[in-house]
Design a protein around this motif. Structure first.
Motif, short mmCIF file in Angstrom:
data_model
loop_
_atom_site.label_atom_id
_atom_site.label_comp_id
_atom_site.label_asym_id
_atom_site.label_seq_id
_atom_site.Cartn_x
_atom_site.Cartn_y
_atom_site.Cartn_z
N ARG A 8 -6.16 -2.80 -7.34
CA ARG A 8 -5.73 -1.50 -7.84
C ARG A 8 -4.63 -0.92 -6.97
O ARG A 8 -3.67 -0.32 -7.47
N GLU A 62 -1.39 -2.77 -7.83
CA GLU A 62 -0.82 -2.28 -9.09
C GLU A 62 -0.22 -0.89 -8.91
O GLU A 62 0.84 -0.59 -9.48
N ARG A 63 -0.87 -0.05 -8.13
CA ARG A 63 -0.33 1.29 -7.88
C ARG A 63 0.98 1.21 -7.12
O ARG A 63 1.93 1.95 -7.40
N ARG A 90 3.07 -1.34 -7.24
CA ARG A 90 4.07 -1.82 -8.19
C ARG A 90 4.57 -0.69 -9.09
O ARG A 90 5.77 -0.56 -9.35
#
Length: 276
Positions: free
Chosen positions: A41, A44-45, A47
């Motif tokens: 997570r 992804e954050r 990115r």
């Protein structure tokens, strides 16, 4: 009483050593999976934050480029003219210019310019009024007359000068020059349709015989050949088409441009009898 007796304890199987090792292994696996999920997570954050930052930087660069272009090309009329004095190169040519100067800048002499202006003024007024009705050209009073716009349009068509050079000749900002050129192109095309000499039409047999007699006065051998016109051609740069087959047909490998070949047939009186 039996209702208040102590509840039985856990089975003895839970206290077995192997079961304890299995439970501890399962706890470690769940902790590692939870840590991996948190890291995923977070990645992804990161990115998403990177994408947002990249988009923001791109927008800032675009705004900066647009601002730099506007600042670089922003010129007012006060910077091109003296205070309250309409002293431009075009006004001096218009007031003191001869036929030679008109032919040099506009490819036509002064009488032809005046004759073309009669039709151009009518069409230019109609184009401006139509633009005011639709709201595309505004309703302010224009400081440039139809005579100025005709000279601007002809100078742009017959010369290879850049717009910034034409701005200096006529003393107008780039935005005004582009807007007046758009109006002038439309009005000039309509004006040419009203002038018979501007039409491209094949002459009659009587006119061909007359042209042949004119040419014989300078070239006697033209009578035997039956010559009555001159043939010339030119190459015009065009925008590259999206169709690959047409692009190949228009491609000129020597200057690396897309060009189209034109053929003009000029009669003895200077009119164009045929064009392709």
């Amino acid at each position: 009483s039996r209702a208040f007796q102590k509840a039985p304890g856990p089975p003895a199987l839970i206290n077995h050593p192997r079961v304890g090792h299995l439970l501890s292994a399962m706890m470690r696996y769940l902790e590692s999976m939870a840590l991996f999920y948190l890291l995923l997570r977070r990645r992804e954050r990161l990115r998403l934050q990177t994408k947002i930052l990249a988009i923001g930087l791109a927008l800032l660069l675009l705004l900066r480029a647009r601002y730099s272009v506007r600042v670089r090309n922003h010129v007012t009329r006060d910077q091109l003219l003296h205070a309250q004095v309409e002293d431009t190169a075009w006004t001096r040519v218009d007031q003191h210019g001869t036929d030679r100067s008109f032919i040099c800048y506009f490819s036509i002499d002064r009488p032809s310019f005046e004759r073309l202006l009669v039709q151009f003024d009518r069409e230019y007024t109609a184009v401006v009024q139509a633009g005011r009705q639709t709201g595309s050209h505004g309703g302010r009073r224009r400081s440039f007359s139809s005579r100025d716009v005709l000279a601007l349009t002809l100078c742009y068509l017959v010369s290879t000068a850049l717009l910034k050079d034409i701005d200096l000749i006529f003393g107008m900002p780039p935005a005004t020059c582009s807007r007046l050129l758009k109006l002038g192109m439309t009005a000039l095309e309509r004006a040419f349709r009203r002038i018979p000499e501007a039409s491209v039409a094949f002459p009659t047999p009587d006119a061909i015989a007359n042209f042949n007699q004119r040419m014989c006065t300078r070239e006697p051998r033209a009578e035997d050949l039956g010559s009555w016109a001159f043939l010339d051609g030119c190459s015009l740069n065009v925008q590259g088409p999206t169709n690959s087959e047409r692009q190949i047909a228009l491609d000129n490998g020597w200057p690396c441009t897309d060009e189209v070949g034109c053929i003009f047939l000029f009669a003895a009186d200077g009119t164009i009898a045929y064009a392709k």
